[in-house]
Design an enzyme around this catalytic site. Structure first.
Site, PDB file in Angstrom:
ATOM      1  N   HIS A  44       0.838  -1.199   0.000  1.00  0.00           N
ATOM      2  CA  HIS A  44       0.000   0.000   0.000  1.00  0.00           C
ATOM      3  C   HIS A  44       0.879   1.258   0.000  1.00  0.00           C
ATOM      4  O   HIS A  44       1.029   1.921   1.027  1.00  0.00           O
ATOM      5  CB  HIS A  44      -0.902  -0.047   1.237  1.00  0.00           C
ATOM      6  CG  HIS A  44      -1.852   1.105   1.389  1.00  0.00           C
ATOM      7  ND1 HIS A  44      -2.179   1.963   0.363  1.00  0.00           N
ATOM      8  CD2 HIS A  44      -2.566   1.525   2.482  1.00  0.00           C
ATOM      9  CE1 HIS A  44      -3.044   2.869   0.803  1.00  0.00           C
ATOM     10  NE2 HIS A  44      -3.285   2.622   2.095  1.00  0.00           N
TER      11      HIS A  44
ATOM     12  N   CYS B 291     -10.646   3.088   2.049  1.00  0.00           N
ATOM     13  CA  CYS B 291     -10.822   3.990   3.182  1.00  0.00           C
ATOM     14  C   CYS B 291      -9.729   5.048   3.128  1.00  0.00           C
ATOM     15  O   CYS B 291      -8.704   4.878   2.469  1.00  0.00           O
ATOM     16  CB  CYS B 291     -10.786   3.230   4.493  1.00  0.00           C
ATOM     17  SG  CYS B 291      -9.310   2.237   4.777  1.00  0.00           S
TER      18      CYS B 291
END
Length: 419
Positions: A375, A405
């Site tokens: 990520h 998110c």
């Protein structure tokens, strides 16, 4: 301004005003501090995907590219100067403008959405939405500000104070509030690695990955250099663990609180990487003789706020709103890419969205997610778009959703169509 399409047939219909995508590429995603991109600069990684974007569509004169938006979270000065230097360095003219975007984990999806909006409103004809991040170089504060207005630290508004809550603690809040067990989180993480390992073995990522040639200095555990720096060419993601097991996951200690459930194994990896997506109006592609280069189109995107101390629920609020705006239902979507910031929040979102069976059937993150792939904050959205579009191309699917998110309490979602 155009009106959003309503209903599946309208979403799939083609029109000259569509915002279409001609390429969507990424670097390998590698582990920060350990991976073979640890010594690369974020703008260096950006330069690779920007150059590859030009090379992928050689018929496109670079001077036709009006604007480039780059998602980045951690770089000095927002990365704007280094990013523009990188853009010019690899063959873009100075007439092409550039800006950077920081909406935390959704920064490069926001970059793509912003470029699409500029095309849709005829402010530009051609643009690139990109993202870059070196968490190796720039994660010293763990993405928490070190200097800000003291009044905010003691704000009487809890949501204000919670905007700087460590992400791991927001994950633990989701775990406890919504009943997501440690065992379920570990099982989810193992499956992410298994899916990613299988995808890599089948070559699923080869069309989306651009190799990176860079410098790499091996270090020992004490932080000392081992030998001389080497020139390496990185071709694959290196955070995938094919041998991940429930037994191994169960041995890991909680990472954020002593009695917690989020661990280094069931949370997303800290990573380095970059990605870029080339967009233009369909009529522009036709006029430039690039109609046969179209691989998909951008339909719409939105962002919705939620409480900062449970920011991981973001996709569960952003996706329904966006699908509602487009008149779509879950059954209309062929592939979902939902970011795995933490297994806790990914599981909650699957449950809340009614996607547990879709996940079991291989329609949600079928090639693994951020727990296995990594990520790199500013690049993740564009990475997910690349994985989505290439994945739909392999399976013959049409409609795809990307969602994640967002730190400080948001969710973002985007709908794309593969052509």
């Amino acid at each position: 301004m155009g009106v959003l399409p309503k209903g599946l047939s309208s979403v799939l219909a083609k029109a000259p005003t569509d915002v279409v995508i001609l390429s969507s590429l990424r670097t390998p995603i590698t582990r920060s501090y350990k991976g073979h991109l640890k010594d690369a600069y974020p703008e260096e990684l950006l330069s690779v995907v920007l150059r590859a974007t030009l090379d992928k569509t050689p018929e496109l004169d670079p001077s036709k590219i009006d604007d480039v938006a780059v998602g980045v979270v951690l770089s000095e000065l927002g990365g704007s100067k280094a990013a523009r230097m990188a853009m010019n360095h690899v063959g873009f003219p100075s007439t092409t403008s550039l800006y950077t975007v920081n909406r935390a984990c959704s920064s490069s999806l926001q970059a793509i959405s912003s470029i699409a909006a500029s095309i849709r409103t005829e402010a530009i004809d051609v643009g690139i939405g990109a993202g870059m991040e070196s968490m190796t170089r720039n994660y010293g504060s763990r993405a928490i500000p070190t200097s800000y207005w003291p009044a905010l630290k003691e704000s009487p508004v809890k949501d204000a104070r919670d905007c700087v809550m460590p992400m791991g603690l927001t994950s633990e809040n989701v775990t406890s509030r919504y009943g997501v067990s440690r065992e379920d989180q570990d099982a989810f993480a193992v499956k992410s690695h298994q899916l990613a390992a299988a995808a890599r073995a089948k070559g699923n990522f080869k069309e989306e990955i651009v190799p990176v040639t860079t410098q790499f200095q091996e270090m020992d555990k004490a932080g000392n250099k081992v030998g001389e720096a080497q020139t390496v060419t990185v071709t694959e993601d290196d955070g995938i663990r094919p041998t991940a097991s429930l037994e191994g996951m169960a041995k890991l200690k909680p990472a954020f609180k002593p009695d917690g459930a989020s661990t280094a194994g069931n949370s997303s990896q800290v990573s380095d990487g970059a990605a870029a997506t080339l967009l233009m109006r369909r009529s522009t592609a036709t006029a430039l003789g690039l109609g046969d280069r179209i691989i998909g189109k951008f339909v719409a995107a939105n962002t919705v706020g939620c409480k900062p101390d449970e920011m991981g629920i973001g996709p569960a609020v952003a996706i329904p709103k966006l699908l509602g705006q487009l008149g779509l239902q879950n059954k209309d979507v062929d592939r979902w890419e939902i970011n795995e910031a933490f297994a806790s929040q990914a599981i909650y979102c699957l449950r809340e969205l009614g996607l547990e069976e879709a996940w079991k059937d291989g329609k949600v993150n079928p090639d693994g997610g951020a727990i296995a792939l990594g990520h790199p904050l500013g690049a993740t959205g564009a990475r997910m778009v690349s994985t989505l579009l290439h994945g739909l191309g392999r399976t013959g699917g049409e409609v795809g959703v990307v969602s994640m998110c967002v730190g400080t309490g948001m969710g973002m979602a985007g709908v794309f169509v593969r052509e």
